[in-house]
Scaffold this motif. Structure first.
Motif, PDB file in Angstrom:
ATOM      1  N   GLU A  58       0.863  -1.174  -0.024  1.00  0.00           N
ATOM      2  CA  GLU A  58       0.019   0.109   0.261  1.00  0.00           C
ATOM      3  C   GLU A  58       0.791   1.212  -0.093  1.00  0.00           C
ATOM      4  O   GLU A  58       1.747   1.447   0.843  1.00  0.00           O
ATOM      5  N   VAL A  59       0.388   2.248  -0.809  1.00  0.00           N
ATOM      6  CA  VAL A  59       1.372   3.382  -1.075  1.00  0.00           C
ATOM      7  C   VAL A  59       0.491   4.684  -0.388  1.00  0.00           C
ATOM      8  O   VAL A  59      -0.809   4.367  -0.634  1.00  0.00           O
ATOM      9  N   PRO A  60       1.124   5.445   0.485  1.00  0.00           N
ATOM     10  CA  PRO A  60       0.405   6.489   0.681  1.00  0.00           C
ATOM     11  C   PRO A  60      -0.299   7.327   0.166  1.00  0.00           C
ATOM     12  O   PRO A  60       0.110   7.342  -1.323  1.00  0.00           O
ATOM     13  N   THR A  61      -1.592   7.891   0.321  1.00  0.00           N
ATOM     14  CA  THR A  61      -2.264   8.867  -0.716  1.00  0.00           C
ATOM     15  C   THR A  61      -1.431   9.998  -0.745  1.00  0.00           C
ATOM     16  O   THR A  61      -1.259  10.498   0.129  1.00  0.00           O
ATOM     17  N   PRO A  62      -1.329  10.499  -2.072  1.00  0.00           N
ATOM     18  CA  PRO A  62      -0.895  11.656  -2.301  1.00  0.00           C
ATOM     19  C   PRO A  62      -1.535  12.816  -1.592  1.00  0.00           C
ATOM     20  O   PRO A  62      -2.873  12.999  -1.666  1.00  0.00           O
ATOM     21  N   THR A  63      -0.864  13.888  -0.888  1.00  0.00           N
ATOM     22  CA  THR A  63      -1.633  15.092  -0.377  1.00  0.00           C
ATOM     23  C   THR A  63      -2.144  16.008  -1.645  1.00  0.00           C
ATOM     24  O   THR A  63      -1.158  16.144  -2.689  1.00  0.00           O
ATOM     25  N   ASP A  64      -2.888  16.691  -1.497  1.00  0.00           N
ATOM     26  CA  ASP A  64      -3.890  17.260  -2.500  1.00  0.00           C
ATOM     27  C   ASP A  64      -3.530  18.856  -2.290  1.00  0.00           C
ATOM     28  O   ASP A  64      -3.793  19.562  -3.148  1.00  0.00           O
ATOM     29  N   ASP A  65      -2.961  19.035  -0.899  1.00  0.00           N
ATOM     30  CA  ASP A  65      -3.023  20.565  -0.824  1.00  0.00           C
ATOM     31  C   ASP A  65      -1.657  20.914  -0.347  1.00  0.00           C
ATOM     32  O   ASP A  65      -1.013  20.315   0.606  1.00  0.00           O
TER      33      ASP A  65
END
Length: 100
Positions: A58-65
């Motif tokens: 599992e890869v961390p979800t990218p930050t959108d901000d």
């Protein structure tokens, strides 16, 4: 397509160190010039994501901000997009060419 932010830092040797705040400490690289660092960062991110995919990690979800990242000047952020399907096809094509 996946978009992550790259953090650039110019070190005392005038190299650009690149890290991915969402993926620290797993993905990082550098370049002697900004152009080299950008290319190396794309390659590093692609390699990391493909490897994690291969091992079903599992890869961390990218930050959108990007404002969530607290940076000290003169460090700066650059967004980078990776199309894993396209990158996977490139890798497969390289393997086919090697076999020929």
């Amino acid at each position: 397509m996946i978009l992550y932010f790259e953090k650039f830092h110019k070190n005392s040797d005038n190299q650009y160190e690149v890290s991915f705040p969402d993926l620290e400490p797993y993905a990082a690289t550098y370049g002697d010039t900004l152009e080299e660092a950008i290319q190396s960062a794309h390659d590093s991110l692609t390699g990391y994501l493909l490897t994690e995919e291969d091992f079903h990690e599992e890869v961390p979800t990218p930050t959108d901000d990007p404002e969530k990242f607290k940076l000290k000047e003169p460090n700066f952020l650059v967004p980078v997009q990776v199309d894993l399907q396209l990158e996977r096809e490139k890798e497969e094509n390289k393997l086919v060419k090697k076999k020929l």
